[in-house]
Design a protein around this motif. Structure first.
Motif, PDB file in Angstrom:
ATOM      1  N   LYS A 371       0.856  -1.190   0.000  1.00  0.00           N
ATOM      2  CA  LYS A 371       0.000   0.000   0.000  1.00  0.00           C
ATOM      3  C   LYS A 371       0.890   1.238   0.000  1.00  0.00           C
ATOM      4  CE  LYS A 371      -3.492   2.442   2.751  1.00  0.00           C
ATOM      5  NZ  LYS A 371      -4.391   2.700   1.615  1.00  0.00           N
ATOM      6  N   PRO A 372       0.729   2.113  -0.988  1.00  0.00           N
ATOM      7  CA  PRO A 372       1.588   3.310  -1.044  1.00  0.00           C
ATOM      8  C   PRO A 372       1.212   4.335   0.021  1.00  0.00           C
ATOM      9  CG  PRO A 372      -0.040   3.360  -2.797  1.00  0.00           C
ATOM     10  CD  PRO A 372      -0.180   2.028  -2.132  1.00  0.00           C
ATOM     11  N   LEU A 373       2.210   5.017   0.498  1.00  0.00           N
ATOM     12  CA  LEU A 373       2.053   6.158   1.395  1.00  0.00           C
ATOM     13  C   LEU A 373       2.877   7.313   0.826  1.00  0.00           C
ATOM     14  CD1 LEU A 373       2.663   4.500   4.892  1.00  0.00           C
ATOM     15  CD2 LEU A 373       0.459   4.972   3.834  1.00  0.00           C
ATOM     16  N   ALA A 374       2.633   8.528   1.306  1.00  0.00           N
ATOM     17  CA  ALA A 374       3.467   9.657   0.890  1.00  0.00           C
ATOM     18  C   ALA A 374       4.902   9.387   1.337  1.00  0.00           C
ATOM     19  CB  ALA A 374       2.955  10.950   1.509  1.00  0.00           C
ATOM     20  N   GLY A 375       5.797   9.268   0.374  1.00  0.00           N
ATOM     21  CA  GLY A 375       7.203   9.047   0.690  1.00  0.00           C
ATOM     22  C   GLY A 375       7.573   7.621   1.012  1.00  0.00           C
ATOM     23  N   GLY A 376       6.692   6.675   0.766  1.00  0.00           N
ATOM     24  CA  GLY A 376       7.030   5.282   1.069  1.00  0.00           C
ATOM     25  C   GLY A 376       5.873   4.345   0.790  1.00  0.00           C
ATOM     26  N   PHE A 377       5.935   3.178   1.359  1.00  0.00           N
ATOM     27  CA  PHE A 377       4.836   2.229   1.216  1.00  0.00           C
ATOM     28  C   PHE A 377       4.851   1.251   2.386  1.00  0.00           C
ATOM     29  CE2 PHE A 377       8.377   0.727  -1.429  1.00  0.00           C
ATOM     30  CZ  PHE A 377       8.575  -0.575  -0.996  1.00  0.00           C
ATOM     31  N   LEU A 378       3.685   0.666   2.643  1.00  0.00           N
ATOM     32  CA  LEU A 378       3.529  -0.369   3.659  1.00  0.00           C
ATOM     33  C   LEU A 378       3.526  -1.728   2.984  1.00  0.00           C
ATOM     34  CD1 LEU A 378       0.576   1.172   5.722  1.00  0.00           C
ATOM     35  CD2 LEU A 378       2.989   1.138   6.381  1.00  0.00           C
ATOM     36  N   VAL A 379       4.080  -2.711   3.651  1.00  0.00           N
ATOM     37  CA  VAL A 379       4.048  -4.092   3.152  1.00  0.00           C
ATOM     38  C   VAL A 379       3.526  -4.986   4.272  1.00  0.00           C
ATOM     39  CG1 VAL A 379       5.374  -6.013   2.189  1.00  0.00           C
ATOM     40  CG2 VAL A 379       6.040  -3.657   1.670  1.00  0.00           C
ATOM     41  N   GLN A 380       2.589  -5.867   3.933  1.00  0.00           N
ATOM     42  CA  GLN A 380       2.137  -6.857   4.894  1.00  0.00           C
ATOM     43  C   GLN A 380       1.905  -8.181   4.174  1.00  0.00           C
ATOM     44  OE1 GLN A 380      -1.758  -6.316   6.620  1.00  0.00           O
ATOM     45  NE2 GLN A 380      -2.667  -5.571   4.720  1.00  0.00           N
ATOM     46  N   SER A 381       1.927  -9.257   4.914  1.00  0.00           N
ATOM     47  CA  SER A 381       1.644 -10.559   4.324  1.00  0.00           C
ATOM     48  C   SER A 381       0.148 -10.668   4.019  1.00  0.00           C
ATOM     49  CB  SER A 381       2.077 -11.676   5.273  1.00  0.00           C
ATOM     50  OG  SER A 381       1.385 -11.580   6.505  1.00  0.00           O
ATOM     51  N   ARG A 382      -0.189 -11.489   3.031  1.00  0.00           N
ATOM     52  CA  ARG A 382      -1.592 -11.718   2.674  1.00  0.00           C
ATOM     53  C   ARG A 382      -2.352 -12.292   3.872  1.00  0.00           C
ATOM     54  NH1 ARG A 382      -0.827 -14.630  -1.703  1.00  0.00           N
ATOM     55  NH2 ARG A 382      -1.425 -13.061  -3.225  1.00  0.00           N
ATOM     56  N   ASP A 383      -3.593 -11.887   4.056  1.00  0.00           N
ATOM     57  CA  ASP A 383      -4.438 -12.451   5.109  1.00  0.00           C
ATOM     58  C   ASP A 383      -4.869 -13.850   4.666  1.00  0.00           C
ATOM     59  OD1 ASP A 383      -6.190 -13.115   7.088  1.00  0.00           O
ATOM     60  OD2 ASP A 383      -7.559 -11.431   6.797  1.00  0.00           O
ATOM     61  N   ASN A 384      -4.048 -14.839   5.003  1.00  0.00           N
ATOM     62  CA  ASN A 384      -4.309 -16.214   4.549  1.00  0.00           C
ATOM     63  C   ASN A 384      -4.772 -17.118   5.688  1.00  0.00           C
ATOM     64  OD1 ASN A 384      -1.944 -16.460   5.966  1.00  0.00           O
ATOM     65  ND2 ASN A 384      -0.784 -17.463   4.348  1.00  0.00           N
ATOM     66  N   ARG A 385      -5.251 -16.510   6.755  1.00  0.00           N
ATOM     67  CA  ARG A 385      -5.742 -17.294   7.890  1.00  0.00           C
ATOM     68  C   ARG A 385      -7.179 -17.738   7.627  1.00  0.00           C
ATOM     69  NH1 ARG A 385      -4.858 -17.651  13.491  1.00  0.00           N
ATOM     70  NH2 ARG A 385      -6.025 -19.501  14.149  1.00  0.00           N
ATOM     71  N   CYS A 386      -7.433 -19.027   7.682  1.00  0.00           N
ATOM     72  CA  CYS A 386      -8.763 -19.590   7.458  1.00  0.00           C
ATOM     73  C   CYS A 386      -9.223 -20.280   8.742  1.00  0.00           C
ATOM     74  CB  CYS A 386      -8.743 -20.589   6.298  1.00  0.00           C
ATOM     75  SG  CYS A 386      -8.196 -19.871   4.732  1.00  0.00           S
ATOM     76  N   VAL A 387     -10.208 -19.712   9.414  1.00  0.00           N
ATOM     77  CA  VAL A 387     -10.694 -20.238  10.686  1.00  0.00           C
ATOM     78  C   VAL A 387     -11.475 -21.529  10.464  1.00  0.00           C
ATOM     79  CG1 VAL A 387     -12.239 -19.778  12.633  1.00  0.00           C
ATOM     80  CG2 VAL A 387     -10.748 -17.972  11.757  1.00  0.00           C
ATOM     81  N   THR A 388     -11.224 -22.531  11.292  1.00  0.00           N
ATOM     82  CA  THR A 388     -11.920 -23.811  11.212  1.00  0.00           C
ATOM     83  C   THR A 388     -12.879 -23.959  12.386  1.00  0.00           C
ATOM     84  OG1 THR A 388     -10.258 -25.005  12.494  1.00  0.00           O
ATOM     85  CG2 THR A 388      -9.900 -24.832  10.107  1.00  0.00           C
ATOM     86  N   ARG A 389     -13.755 -24.937  12.289  1.00  0.00           N
ATOM     87  CA  ARG A 389     -14.743 -25.170  13.345  1.00  0.00           C
ATOM     88  C   ARG A 389     -14.065 -25.489  14.674  1.00  0.00           C
ATOM     89  NH1 ARG A 389     -20.334 -28.556  12.801  1.00  0.00           N
ATOM     90  NH2 ARG A 389     -20.435 -27.163  11.001  1.00  0.00           N
ATOM     91  N   ASP A 390     -12.973 -26.212  14.622  1.00  0.00           N
ATOM     92  CA  ASP A 390     -12.286 -26.605  15.863  1.00  0.00           C
ATOM     93  C   ASP A 390     -11.746 -25.408  16.640  1.00  0.00           C
ATOM     94  OD1 ASP A 390     -12.798 -29.238  15.300  1.00  0.00           O
ATOM     95  OD2 ASP A 390     -10.821 -29.637  14.414  1.00  0.00           O
ATOM     96  N   GLU A 391     -11.549 -24.284  15.957  1.00  0.00           N
ATOM     97  CA  GLU A 391     -11.002 -23.098  16.616  1.00  0.00           C
ATOM     98  C   GLU A 391     -12.064 -22.244  17.296  1.00  0.00           C
ATOM     99  OE1 GLU A 391      -7.521 -21.211  14.278  1.00  0.00           O
ATOM    100  OE2 GLU A 391      -8.772 -22.169  12.745  1.00  0.00           O
ATOM    101  N   LEU A 392     -13.324 -22.535  17.049  1.00  0.00           N
ATOM    102  CA  LEU A 392     -14.390 -21.705  17.591  1.00  0.00           C
ATOM    103  C   LEU A 392     -14.576 -21.966  19.089  1.00  0.00           C
ATOM    104  CD1 LEU A 392     -17.082 -22.043  14.762  1.00  0.00           C
ATOM    105  CD2 LEU A 392     -15.245 -20.358  14.983  1.00  0.00           C
ATOM    106  N   LYS A 393     -14.771 -20.897  19.819  1.00  0.00           N
ATOM    107  CA  LYS A 393     -14.991 -20.984  21.264  1.00  0.00           C
ATOM    108  C   LYS A 393     -16.389 -20.441  21.575  1.00  0.00           C
ATOM    109  CE  LYS A 393     -13.300 -19.225  25.695  1.00  0.00           C
ATOM    110  NZ  LYS A 393     -12.340 -18.290  26.362  1.00  0.00           N
ATOM    111  N   VAL A 394     -17.271 -21.309  22.051  1.00  0.00           N
ATOM    112  CA  VAL A 394     -18.618 -20.885  22.421  1.00  0.00           C
ATOM    113  C   VAL A 394     -18.532 -20.142  23.753  1.00  0.00           C
ATOM    114  CG1 VAL A 394     -20.975 -21.599  22.936  1.00  0.00           C
ATOM    115  CG2 VAL A 394     -19.643 -22.851  21.226  1.00  0.00           C
ATOM    116  N   VAL A 395     -19.069 -18.913  23.801  1.00  0.00           N
ATOM    117  CA  VAL A 395     -18.931 -18.082  25.012  1.00  0.00           C
ATOM    118  C   VAL A 395     -20.280 -17.758  25.652  1.00  0.00           C
ATOM    119  CG1 VAL A 395     -16.749 -17.062  24.274  1.00  0.00           C
ATOM    120  CG2 VAL A 395     -18.904 -15.980  23.594  1.00  0.00           C
ATOM    121  N   THR A 396     -21.370 -18.248  25.074  1.00  0.00           N
ATOM    122  CA  THR A 396     -22.700 -17.974  25.605  1.00  0.00           C
ATOM    123  C   THR A 396     -23.301 -19.226  26.234  1.00  0.00           C
ATOM    124  OG1 THR A 396     -23.530 -18.380  23.367  1.00  0.00           O
ATOM    125  CG2 THR A 396     -23.267 -16.085  24.050  1.00  0.00           C
TER     126      THR A 396
END
Length: 527
Positions: A371-396
């Motif tokens: 992503k460009p910025l004035a005088g530079g740019f930002l770099v980040q890794s792709r959002d490649n996280r895929c949440v699975t059912r096993d990761e879900l935490k029921v809180v209610t």
């Protein structure tokens, strides 16, 4: 001395031999002496041309498996000497250095070698050294030396030499700029490959490179200029797709089509999935056993916004689905493939673009986003996280049903591709309300619910589509108000990352409303 110098001698050494024999023949007919190396020299001789070997100039044989052949003062002196400098000309005379007026070089196929999965050592052997060194030398001395790095330039160069016996300075400057861009891109690819192999995080110096695929009519708005570049990444998508028909893609078309295809690739591949995108946000997403049913689900969510949108599919486009798509004005359709009947139907709409990618990108692929910025740019890794059912935490207190769990995971995947703040209502693996890009999560909840009412009215239903749905939030609810707005819209279950200072308050509000709620522990901001 004039900077316009006759072209009397050309050094030719190319890995990509496309068109080289015809080009060299035109040079020879124009009276240009040909000097070459290895396989290029053999090819030119087999074409009936008279060629001198580089070793005749250097008085050194090629050695070390071809690693050493052009790295020699008699080659680089001939490229770098200033023809209007008396001391340079004296050195050339003293050391018997011949002038080289035209350099024709392209490089070892490093990126292609990496793409085909070659070993580390093979990739290293395909890092060109002599080629870039000569190209940079000739480009630096472009006042006197023409440097040619791509077959696309052969014809115009041959035309000018045949016409004038020389190359004009403006053309030589253009060629030099193109040459430096090419060597910069080559070095960038090598640096990125080595850094990735070391798995060392982000480098201290970050470079990007691409080859122009198209100069676009304009950018996001008509007063902005724009171009489309391809990198060496062969990940299936808009950059690698074949355009089967339709007018040229615009900047906005390309941006929106990429967003649509990345979303549809995220969804269940055991079933048919369709995403309809407008301004890089989904206005409807559906999953079903049948492609037509998936499209109808996606369209129902927001048929008004679907007008002039982008349609992405995760399966081969069939005629029955194509007929349905044609009922709504659509800018672009992108799919892995399409049958001949569907292609034939689309020909009735000559401006409708059809892109076929040959496959789906993996949502877990790694990559960098810039992503460009004035005088530079930002770099980040792709959002490649895929949440699975096993990761879900029921809180209610209330546990979600199996259908609610399926819909929540579906809604959370869609929310990952909606501009923040993102709220997505879903029911039966279809979006039924989407709120995108608001400054307040409460506003996103209300907008999504309002659009669900409009969609219900459009299809003749008296009950909002959100009744009995689940709702996904891309980030935590900072207050209970956004969650309560979802409950008022008829949602029965909520999926969100959690992590707010007021999680306890939000959970208590969910319990009071008899909602089921799960935390993912994963946020999906998208700005």
């Amino acid at each position: 001395m004039s900077t316009i110098t006759p072209v009397r001698r050309a050094l030719i050494s190319v890995s990509d031999k496309t068109g080289i024999s015809d080009f060299a023949r035109r040079l020879a007919v124009a009276g240009v002496e040909l000097v070459s190396t290895g396989g290029t020299a053999r090819m030119l001789r087999e074409s009936g041309l008279e060629v001198s070997d580089v070793s005749q100039i250097t008085s050194f044989p090629e050695m070390m498996d071809g690693r050493i052949k052009t790295l020699h003062p008699r080659i680089h002196g001939g490229l770098l000497a200033l023809r209007d400098n008396a001391a340079h000309r004296e050195a050339m005379s003293e050391h018997d250095i011949p002038e080289i007026d035209l350099l024709v070089v392209n490089l070892y196929p490093f990126e292609e070698t990496v793409k085909r999965g070659a070993s580390f050592d093979d990739c290293v052997e395909n890092i060109d050294i002599g080629g870039p060194a000569m190209i940079r030398a000739a480009a630096k001395n472009h006042r006197f030396v023409g440097v040619v790095t791509h077959p696309d330039d052969y014809a115009r160069i041959a035309d000018e030499i045949e016409s004038d016996g020389e190359l004009g300075l403006d053309l030589k400057k253009q060629l030099a700029a193109k040459a430096y861009a090419m060597t910069a891109a080559y070095d960038s690819a090598i640096a990125a490959w080595l850094h990735k192999d070391m798995e060392a995080g982000f480098p201290a110096q970050f470079s990007i490179a691409g080859r122009m695929a198209d100069e676009l009519r304009y950018g996001e708005n008509p007063h902005q200029s724009a171009a489309f570049y391809r990198t060496g990444d062969d990940r299936p998508g808009v950059a690698t797709a074949r355009q089967i028909q339709g007018k040229a893609l615009s900047y906005n078309n390309l941006n929106d089509t990429d967003a649509a295809y990345e979303l549809v690739a995220e969804l269940d591949r055991a079933k048919a999935a369709v995403a309809i995108i407008k301004h890089a946000n989904p206005c409807g997403v559906g999953v079903d056993a049948d492609l037509l049913a998936a499209y109808e689900k996606a369209l129902m969510c927001d048929p008004v916004s679907a007008f002039g949108g982008i349609v992405a599919l995760n399966q081969t486009l069939t005629a029955v689905t194509a007929e349905k798509i044609l009922e709504v004005f659509t800018e672009v359709v992108v799919a892995p493939d399409a049958d001949e009947e569907a292609i034939g139907l689309f020909k009735k709409k000559k401006n409708l673009r059809l892109l076929l990618t040959g496959g789906l990108p993996a949502p877990t692929d790694q990559g960098d986003l810039i992503k460009p910025l004035a005088g530079g740019f930002l770099v980040q890794s792709r959002d490649n996280r895929c949440v699975t059912r096993d990761e879900l935490k029921v809180v209610t207190k209330r546990q979600p049903s199996e259908q609610e769990l399926d819909d929540m995971l579906f809604a959370f995947k869609v929310a990952k591709h909606v501009k923040s703040n993102a709220i997505v209502y879903a029911k039966d693996n279809a979006t039924v309300g989407i709120g995108a890009g608001q400054m307040s999560r409460l506003d996103s909840s209300r907008i999504a619910a309002r659009k669900a009412v409009d969609a219900a009215e459009a299809c003749g239903q008296h009950q909002p589509l959100t009744h009995g749905s689940v709702v996904a939030s891309d980030a935590f609810f900072p207050f209970a108000d956004g969650l309560l707005a979802a409950a008022e819209a008829g949602a029965t279950a909520v999926i969100q990352p959690g992590g707010s200072m007021r999680d306890d308050e939000v959970i208590a509000a969910a319990d009071a409303a008899e909602l089921a709620m799960v935390f993912t522990g994963v946020r999906h901001f998208r700005h």
